[in-house]
Design a protein around this motif. Structure first.
Motif, mmCIF file in Angstrom:
data_model
loop_
_atom_site.group_PDB
_atom_site.id
_atom_site.type_symbol
_atom_site.label_atom_id
_atom_site.label_comp_id
_atom_site.label_asym_id
_atom_site.label_seq_id
_atom_site.Cartn_x
_atom_site.Cartn_y
_atom_site.Cartn_z
ATOM 1 N N LYS A 1 1.338 -1.437 0.080
ATOM 2 C CA LYS A 1 -0.395 0.099 0.148
ATOM 3 C C LYS A 1 1.020 1.073 0.281
ATOM 4 O O LYS A 1 0.338 2.368 -1.109
ATOM 5 N N THR A 2 1.744 1.136 0.839
ATOM 6 C CA THR A 2 2.986 2.239 0.866
ATOM 7 C C THR A 2 3.648 2.511 -0.300
ATOM 8 O O THR A 2 4.494 1.386 -0.916
ATOM 9 N N ALA A 3 4.340 4.036 -0.277
ATOM 10 C CA ALA A 3 5.260 3.610 -1.906
ATOM 11 C C ALA A 3 5.984 2.876 -1.032
ATOM 12 O O ALA A 3 7.396 2.447 -2.104
ATOM 13 N N ARG A 4 6.820 3.102 0.569
ATOM 14 C CA ARG A 4 8.111 2.819 0.614
ATOM 15 C C ARG A 4 8.362 1.750 0.359
ATOM 16 O O ARG A 4 8.948 0.950 0.144
ATOM 17 N N ASN A 5 7.242 0.519 0.915
ATOM 18 C CA ASN A 5 7.189 -0.672 1.105
ATOM 19 C C ASN A 5 7.191 -0.767 -0.791
ATOM 20 O O ASN A 5 7.798 -2.202 -1.009
ATOM 21 N N PHE A 6 6.435 -0.617 -2.140
ATOM 22 C CA PHE A 6 6.329 -0.930 -2.971
ATOM 23 C C PHE A 6 8.275 -0.676 -3.571
ATOM 24 O O PHE A 6 8.423 -1.470 -4.233
ATOM 25 N N LEU A 7 8.534 0.423 -3.107
ATOM 26 C CA LEU A 7 10.410 0.480 -3.231
ATOM 27 C C LEU A 7 10.543 -0.725 -3.172
ATOM 28 O O LEU A 7 12.118 -0.729 -3.616
ATOM 29 N N GLY A 8 10.833 -0.784 -1.370
ATOM 30 C CA GLY A 8 11.619 -1.787 -1.261
ATOM 31 C C GLY A 8 11.866 -3.036 -1.884
ATOM 32 O O GLY A 8 12.188 -4.159 -2.383
ATOM 33 N N ALA A 9 9.847 -3.426 -2.213
ATOM 34 C CA ALA A 9 10.059 -4.997 -2.868
ATOM 35 C C ALA A 9 10.720 -4.732 -4.604
ATOM 36 O O ALA A 9 11.289 -5.632 -4.942
ATOM 37 N N VAL A 10 10.750 -2.927 -4.878
ATOM 38 C CA VAL A 10 11.308 -2.970 -6.434
ATOM 39 C C VAL A 10 12.517 -3.157 -6.141
ATOM 40 O O VAL A 10 13.616 -3.936 -6.995
ATOM 41 N N HIS A 11 13.513 -3.342 -5.684
ATOM 42 C CA HIS A 11 15.051 -3.064 -5.286
ATOM 43 C C HIS A 11 14.913 -4.598 -5.034
ATOM 44 O O HIS A 11 16.442 -5.466 -5.641
ATOM 45 N N LEU A 12 14.353 -5.352 -4.175
ATOM 46 C CA LEU A 12 14.360 -6.671 -4.410
ATOM 47 C C LEU A 12 14.346 -7.282 -5.134
ATOM 48 O O LEU A 12 15.379 -8.334 -5.259
ATOM 49 N N ALA A 13 13.743 -6.742 -5.593
ATOM 50 C CA ALA A 13 13.012 -7.844 -7.298
ATOM 51 C C ALA A 13 14.257 -7.451 -8.554
ATOM 52 O O ALA A 13 14.419 -8.245 -8.424
ATOM 53 N N ALA A 14 14.409 -6.013 -7.906
ATOM 54 C CA ALA A 14 15.921 -6.224 -9.152
ATOM 55 C C ALA A 14 16.859 -6.276 -8.835
ATOM 56 O O ALA A 14 17.754 -7.258 -9.391
ATOM 57 N N SER A 15 17.054 -6.769 -7.571
ATOM 58 C CA SER A 15 18.499 -7.222 -6.822
ATOM 59 C C SER A 15 18.826 -8.697 -7.304
ATOM 60 O O SER A 15 19.548 -9.230 -7.480
ATOM 61 N N VAL A 16 17.108 -9.575 -7.884
ATOM 62 C CA VAL A 16 17.267 -11.070 -7.748
ATOM 63 C C VAL A 16 18.265 -10.898 -8.929
ATOM 64 O O VAL A 16 18.813 -11.849 -9.606
ATOM 65 N N VAL A 17 16.856 -10.171 -9.854
ATOM 66 C CA VAL A 17 17.006 -10.282 -11.622
ATOM 67 C C VAL A 17 18.669 -10.528 -11.878
ATOM 68 O O VAL A 17 19.081 -10.733 -12.964
ATOM 69 N N TRP A 18 18.964 -9.369 -11.418
ATOM 70 C CA TRP A 18 20.728 -8.739 -11.552
ATOM 71 C C TRP A 18 21.572 -9.829 -10.826
ATOM 72 O O TRP A 18 22.560 -10.025 -11.809
ATOM 73 N N LEU A 19 21.871 -10.747 -10.136
ATOM 74 C CA LEU A 19 22.807 -11.898 -9.566
ATOM 75 C C LEU A 19 22.230 -12.825 -10.157
ATOM 76 O O LEU A 19 23.017 -13.425 -10.478
ATOM 77 N N ASN A 20 20.613 -13.043 -10.933
ATOM 78 C CA ASN A 20 20.726 -14.415 -11.973
ATOM 79 C C ASN A 20 21.315 -13.840 -12.888
ATOM 80 O O ASN A 20 21.557 -14.613 -13.786
#
Length: 67
Positions: A48-67
């Motif tokens: 719901k909050t932009a802060r949590n959404f941005l954290g999820a985007v950073h987490l998914a981006a780091s997973v994509v980058w590491l694979n």
């Protein structure tokens, strides 16, 4: 002041010039967003909050980058 990024078709009569390096960078960015959209929490935006959404985007981006 815009530059052409997408190359013309091979059968076009007048071939226009385009920046190959810029097209390569654009292709990488589009592929990254396609991989990022595979994560359901990013596409449907469960947070719901932009802060949590941005954290999820950073987490998914780091997973994509590491694979």
């Amino acid at each position: 002041g815009k530059t052409v990024v997408i190359p013309p078709r091979s059968k076009r009569n007048d071939q226009r010039d385009y920046d190959r390096h810029l097209y390569k960078a654009r292709h990488l960015i589009e592929n990254f967003f396609a991989k990022l959209k595979q994560y359901r929490c990013i596409v449907t935006r469960y947070d719901k909050t932009a802060r949590n959404f941005l954290g999820a985007v950073h987490l998914a981006a780091s997973v994509v980058w590491l694979n």
